[in-house]
Structure formats: C-alpha cells, structure tokens
Design an enzyme around this catalytic site. Structure first.
Site, PDB file in Angstrom:
ATOM      1  CG  ASN A  43      -0.487  -0.213   2.522  1.00 57.64           C
ATOM      2  OD1 ASN A  43       0.600  -0.753   2.696  1.00 57.64           O
ATOM      3  ND2 ASN A  43      -1.244   0.199   3.525  1.00 57.64           N
ATOM      4  CB  ILE A  44       1.583   3.670  -2.319  1.00 57.28           C
ATOM      5  CG1 ILE A  44       2.428   2.456  -2.748  1.00 57.28           C
ATOM      6  CG2 ILE A  44       2.375   4.969  -2.474  1.00 57.28           C
ATOM      7  CD1 ILE A  44       2.737   2.392  -4.235  1.00 57.28           C
ATOM      8  CD  GLU A  45      -1.473   4.730   4.649  1.00 53.37           C
ATOM      9  OE1 GLU A  45      -0.992   5.574   5.435  1.00 53.37           O
ATOM     10  OE2 GLU A  45      -2.198   3.772   5.021  1.00 53.37           O
ATOM     11  CG  ASN A  46      -1.513  11.277  -1.702  1.00 53.86           C
ATOM     12  OD1 ASN A  46      -2.107  12.297  -1.400  1.00 53.86           O
ATOM     13  ND2 ASN A  46      -0.598  11.234  -2.643  1.00 53.86           N
ATOM     14  CE1 TYR A  49      -4.468  11.638   5.653  1.00 55.15           C
ATOM     15  CE2 TYR A  49      -6.651  11.288   6.599  1.00 55.15           C
ATOM     16  CZ  TYR A  49      -5.308  11.638   6.742  1.00 55.15           C
ATOM     17  OH  TYR A  49      -4.820  11.983   7.978  1.00 55.15           O
ATOM     18  CD  GLU A  56      -5.335  -5.891  -1.296  1.00 56.41           C
ATOM     19  OE1 GLU A  56      -4.763  -4.787  -1.199  1.00 56.41           O
ATOM     20  OE2 GLU A  56      -6.130  -6.307  -0.439  1.00 56.41           O
TER      21      GLU A  56
HETATM   22  N1  THU Z   1      -5.325  -1.448   2.528  1.00 55.92           N
HETATM   23  C1  THU Z   1      -4.755  -2.250   1.581  1.00 55.92           C
HETATM   24  O1  THU Z   1      -3.652  -1.975   1.101  1.00 55.92           O
HETATM   25  N2  THU Z   1      -5.433  -3.353   1.193  1.00 55.92           N
HETATM   26  C2  THU Z   1      -6.609  -3.765   1.740  1.00 55.92           C
HETATM   27  O2  THU Z   1      -7.147  -4.770   1.305  1.00 55.92           O
HETATM   28  C3  THU Z   1      -7.218  -3.023   2.823  1.00 55.92           C
HETATM   29  C4  THU Z   1      -6.626  -1.695   3.121  1.00 55.92           C
HETATM   30  C5  THU Z   1      -4.583  -0.274   2.984  1.00 55.92           C
HETATM   31  C6  THU Z   1      -5.109   1.055   2.564  1.00 55.92           C
HETATM   32  C7  THU Z   1      -4.551   1.955   3.637  1.00 55.92           C
HETATM   33  O3  THU Z   1      -3.233   2.326   3.284  1.00 55.92           O
HETATM   34  C8  THU Z   1      -4.480   1.076   4.858  1.00 55.92           C
HETATM   35  O4  THU Z   1      -4.556  -0.248   4.407  1.00 55.92           O
HETATM   36  C9  THU Z   1      -5.586   1.328   5.868  1.00 55.92           C
HETATM   37  O5  THU Z   1      -6.828   1.293   5.267  1.00 55.92           O
END
Ligand code: THU
Length: 136
Positions: A43-46, A49, A56
């Site tokens: 996961n790559i946050e921002n 948001y 995935e």
């Molecule tokens: N997140 C994922 O990467 N995959 C998922 O199936 C559920 C949620 C991430 C998004 C966000 O960076 C963090 O988990 C919290 O929601």
C-alpha cells in the site's frame, strides 16, 4: 517450496516497502500470473488520503503494466502499528479490480497470518454477482 508458501514469503518480504505514514497499517500482496510469475505490491498512502493505493491494486497494476492479463491467485498479508499480523481481506475496490482480470470462480484469494496460517477463498465467494467484462 510449496507455491503457496512462496507467495506468502514474497508478500511478507514486501511489507517493508509499504508507505503508511498515516494509518501505520502495512499491507502487501503477491500476485501469481497464469504462467507462474509472481508480482508483489504494497500500500502507498497519500497526504490527501483518497489517492492511497492498496497493496493488491499496486500488484495488479504493476503486472498489467508489464503485459500480464491472466492471474491465478493473490496472497495478502498485513502488519499493524504494533507489529501484529492478522487476516486482511481485500477492500471492495480491489475485489472489483481483480474481477477485471480473473475468472472469479477459479481465482484464489489467500489471506495469510504466517507461513502456515492462511485462508483461501475464491474471488466469487468474496464478490458474489460481481460486475465484470462479461456483463457489458
Ligand atoms: N489497505 C490495503 O492496502 N489493502 C486492503 O485490502 C485493505 C486496506 C490499505 C489502505 C490503507 O493504506 C491502509 O490499508 C488502511 O486502510
């Protein structure tokens, strides 16, 4: 090594790349192509948001952008802010993205807590009556 174990190991190895300064909830995935290649994603946050990308979808977009279109399975792992691992089911958007490139009755979604603790679902179980290319 059993393929499922290799997928779990590759997903766990990719947790270190998760960029999660906001949620501190790390997720990683390994995606198995039809011909046995494994792509990983995190996961790559921002700061804004909503542009955040799930692990995935990172894996799917990496693979599709390199010419892959057919997939057998995805393995998903997570690590929370205090280092615990739990089963992490894919969000609805990721289920929909997976539907685009898979046969939902056959595609396997592996949720892993460790090398020997995992659950396996088909995408059809997680996204019943999903809307896919066949509906257009
Ligand atoms: N997140 C994922 O990467 N995959 C998922 O199936 C559920 C949620 C991430 C998004 C966000 O960076 C963090 O988990 C919290 O929601």
């Amino acid at each position: 090594m059993k393929l499922v174990q290799e997928m779990i190991r590759k997903a766990f190895d990719s947790l270190k790349y998760a960029y999660t300064p906001y949620s501190h909830f790390k997720v990683a995935a390994s995606l198995l192509t039809e011909d046995g290649k494994i792509y990983t994603g995190c996961n790559i946050e921002n700061a804004a948001y909503s542009p955040t990308n799930c692990a995935e979808r990172t894996a799917v977009f990496k693979a599709v952008s390199e010419g892959e279109r057919h997939f057998q399975a995805i393995c998903i792992v997570n690590e929370d802010a205090v280092g615990n691992h739990d089963y992490c089911p894919p969000c609805g958007v990721c289920r929909q993205v997976l539907m685009e490139f898979t046969d939902p009755e056959k595609f396997q979604v592996i949720l892993a807590k460790s090398g020997n603790e995992y659950q396996v679902y088909t995408l059809a179980e997680l996204l019943p009556l999903g809307f896919g290319p066949g509906n257009l």
